[in-house]
Motif scaffolding. Structure first.
Motif, short mmCIF file in Angstrom:
data_model
loop_
_atom_site.label_atom_id
_atom_site.label_comp_id
_atom_site.label_asym_id
_atom_site.label_seq_id
_atom_site.Cartn_x
_atom_site.Cartn_y
_atom_site.Cartn_z
N ALA A 7 0.84 -1.25 0.06
CA ALA A 7 -0.01 -0.01 -0.26
C ALA A 7 0.75 1.54 0.09
N LEU A 8 0.57 2.37 -0.55
CA LEU A 8 1.12 3.78 -0.83
C LEU A 8 0.29 4.47 -0.23
N ALA A 9 0.60 5.26 0.95
CA ALA A 9 -0.38 6.46 1.64
C ALA A 9 0.47 7.69 1.49
N LEU A 10 -0.37 8.52 0.86
CA LEU A 10 0.28 10.03 0.26
C LEU A 10 -0.49 10.91 0.90
N THR A 13 -2.85 12.29 6.80
CA THR A 13 -2.49 11.19 6.17
C THR A 13 -3.44 10.21 6.24
N PRO A 14 -3.65 9.33 5.11
CA PRO A 14 -4.50 8.20 4.90
C PRO A 14 -4.22 6.97 5.55
N LEU A 15 -2.91 6.80 6.31
CA LEU A 15 -2.43 5.61 6.93
C LEU A 15 -3.21 4.98 7.96
N GLN A 16 -3.78 5.61 8.77
CA GLN A 16 -4.79 4.94 9.80
C GLN A 16 -5.91 4.16 9.03
N TYR A 17 -6.40 4.96 7.98
CA TYR A 17 -7.60 4.13 7.11
C TYR A 17 -6.97 2.68 6.61
N VAL A 18 -5.96 3.25 6.09
CA VAL A 18 -5.23 1.65 5.41
C VAL A 18 -5.11 0.67 6.49
N LEU A 19 -4.59 1.10 7.69
CA LEU A 19 -4.30 -0.04 8.90
C LEU A 19 -5.56 -0.40 9.46
N GLU A 20 -6.65 0.27 9.60
CA GLU A 20 -7.85 -0.11 10.11
C GLU A 20 -8.85 -0.77 9.24
N SER A 21 -8.82 -0.75 8.05
CA SER A 21 -9.58 -1.32 7.02
C SER A 21 -9.80 -2.71 7.25
N TYR A 22 -11.09 -3.39 6.95
CA TYR A 22 -11.61 -4.73 6.89
C TYR A 22 -11.66 -4.97 5.61
N VAL A 41 -3.62 2.32 -3.35
CA VAL A 41 -2.94 3.90 -3.22
C VAL A 41 -4.03 4.55 -2.55
N ALA A 42 -3.65 5.31 -1.59
CA ALA A 42 -4.65 6.16 -0.65
C ALA A 42 -4.14 7.70 -0.63
N GLY A 43 -4.77 8.61 -0.59
CA GLY A 43 -4.42 9.80 -0.66
C GLY A 43 -5.18 10.76 0.05
N ILE A 44 -4.74 12.13 0.39
CA ILE A 44 -5.21 13.15 1.08
C ILE A 44 -4.51 14.55 0.25
N SER A 45 -5.27 15.34 -0.25
CA SER A 45 -5.15 16.55 -1.03
C SER A 45 -4.15 16.44 -1.94
N ILE A 46 -2.80 16.88 -2.12
CA ILE A 46 -2.12 16.57 -3.29
C ILE A 46 -1.65 15.35 -3.44
N ALA A 100 3.11 -1.16 4.17
CA ALA A 100 2.46 0.18 3.80
C ALA A 100 3.63 1.15 3.64
N PHE A 101 3.86 2.02 2.61
CA PHE A 101 4.77 2.97 2.40
C PHE A 101 4.15 4.59 2.72
N GLN A 102 4.27 5.22 3.74
CA GLN A 102 3.82 6.41 3.84
C GLN A 102 4.71 7.39 3.42
N VAL A 103 4.38 8.24 2.66
CA VAL A 103 5.41 9.44 2.33
C VAL A 103 5.18 10.71 3.03
N ASP A 104 6.13 11.33 3.82
CA ASP A 104 5.66 12.38 4.48
C ASP A 104 6.36 13.54 3.72
N LEU A 105 5.64 14.74 3.67
CA LEU A 105 5.90 15.63 2.97
C LEU A 105 6.68 16.87 3.79
N PHE A 106 6.38 17.13 4.69
CA PHE A 106 6.62 18.23 5.58
C PHE A 106 7.80 17.50 6.71
N PRO A 107 8.86 18.30 6.64
CA PRO A 107 10.21 17.72 7.38
C PRO A 107 9.57 17.90 8.98
N ALA A 108 9.88 16.33 9.31
CA ALA A 108 9.60 16.17 11.19
C ALA A 108 10.81 16.67 11.65
#
Length: 299
Positions: A14-17, A211-220, A44-49, A227-235
């Motif tokens: 899965a790819l979470a964007l 991030t849509p990651l929680q949705y990916v992890l909790e789906s049935y 593939v799951a995404g939010i905004s861009i 799952a690859f989560q791509v973070d855009l803002f520097p943490a």
């Protein structure tokens, strides 16, 4: 080892964007590197861009996905033909600030433009600074929505109901996906207008979660998933000491061609480093159900 595939790895990929405006070209570089490694997501799951990039992936054949993502990036950027790309930090900073200012004051081709003057002088008040008709046209031109709705790749994008504040996920397993669902996921107020779907208005999903990651992890039903989560803002980074440094940490509206290209290249380099490390291939202890890896920041 052979490239990671669903067949030889045994997990769905899965790819979470997440969202991040102009930083989204980083995701293009990440996907390019994943594809080079044979690591094609089945979801593939995404939010905004991230929703836009997820759409370009799911709505294109595998051999054309990178091409479509590049085409979108190039469409919404303007090369600085009149401004030489000098390798001087001060000059690069000046051009970056100029590009951000132009995006705010004028428009981004193929993405958004200021509401026409009549929107401000008619009896109906405007509810956004820009309109996104150009984005809809770009999605209709670049994306094969029939392919998305054929469910060859699982596809999910998120938006927020304007009136209830509830999260809403639009998934091709449950409804027919169109440009309006992607535009709703990226309708960040007050810049962009809310998008109506089935009589309800929706704003950018990042207003609730970026991030849509929680949705990916909790789906049935649950599946064993990489799952690859791509973070855009520097943490990670030093604490900003002034407003300019704050802007540097969060600047997501600088759409110059040079900056977008740099984000893409950085995303590709970071993803290649991740694919070279491949820590997820090591066996997990039986008692461990979920593992996380922050490959670029392991300290």
């Amino acid at each position: 080892m052979d490239p990671i595939t669903r067949k030889n790895y045994g997990k769905q990929i899965a790819l979470a964007l997440q969202g991040g405006g102009a930083l989204g070209s980083y995701q293009g570089g990440v996907y390019e590197a994943l594809a080079e490694h044979g690591c094609e997501p089945v979801w593939v799951a995404g939010i905004s861009i991230g929703a836009i990039n997820a759409t370009l992936i799911a709505g294109s054949t595998p051999e054309h996905r990178v091409e479509r993502m590049r085409e979108f990036c190039e469409q919404i950027t303007q090369p600085s033909a009149l401004w030489p790309a000098l390798p001087v930090d001060g000059w690069r900073k000046l051009m970056s600030d100029y590009g951000a200012m132009m995006a705010l004051m004028l428009s981004q081709p193929g993405f958004f433009k200021p509401n026409p003057l009549q929107a401000w002088v008619t009896g109906k008040p405007a509810t956004s600074w820009y309109d996104t008709v150009a984005l809809q046209e770009a999605l209709e031109r670049l994306v094969d929505f029939d392919r998305i709705n054929a469910r060859e790749t699982r596809f999910s994008v998120c938006a927020v109901n304007v009136c209830t504040g509830d999260f809403a996920y639009f998934e091709n397993a449950h409804r027919r996906i169109g440009p309006e669902h992607i535009m709703a996921s990226g309708a960040l107020p007050p810049g962009f207008p809310a998008v109506e779907i089935d009589g309800e208005l929706y704003w950018d999903g990042g207003l609730v979660s970026n991030t849509p990651l929680q949705y990916v992890l909790e789906s049935y039903p649950r599946h064993s998933t990489l799952a690859f989560q791509v973070d855009l803002f520097p943490a990670h980074g030093i604490a900003p000491g002034n407003l300019e440094q704050v802007e540097e940490r969060r600047k997501d509206y600088e759409f110059s061609r040079a900056t977008m290209s740099a984000h893409w290249q950085q995303g590709a380099a970071d993803a290649r480093a991740a694919m070279a490390a491949e820590p997820w291939l090591s066996l997990a202890p039986e008692e461990v159900g979920v593992r996380t890896f922050d490959i670029l920041h392991t300290h």
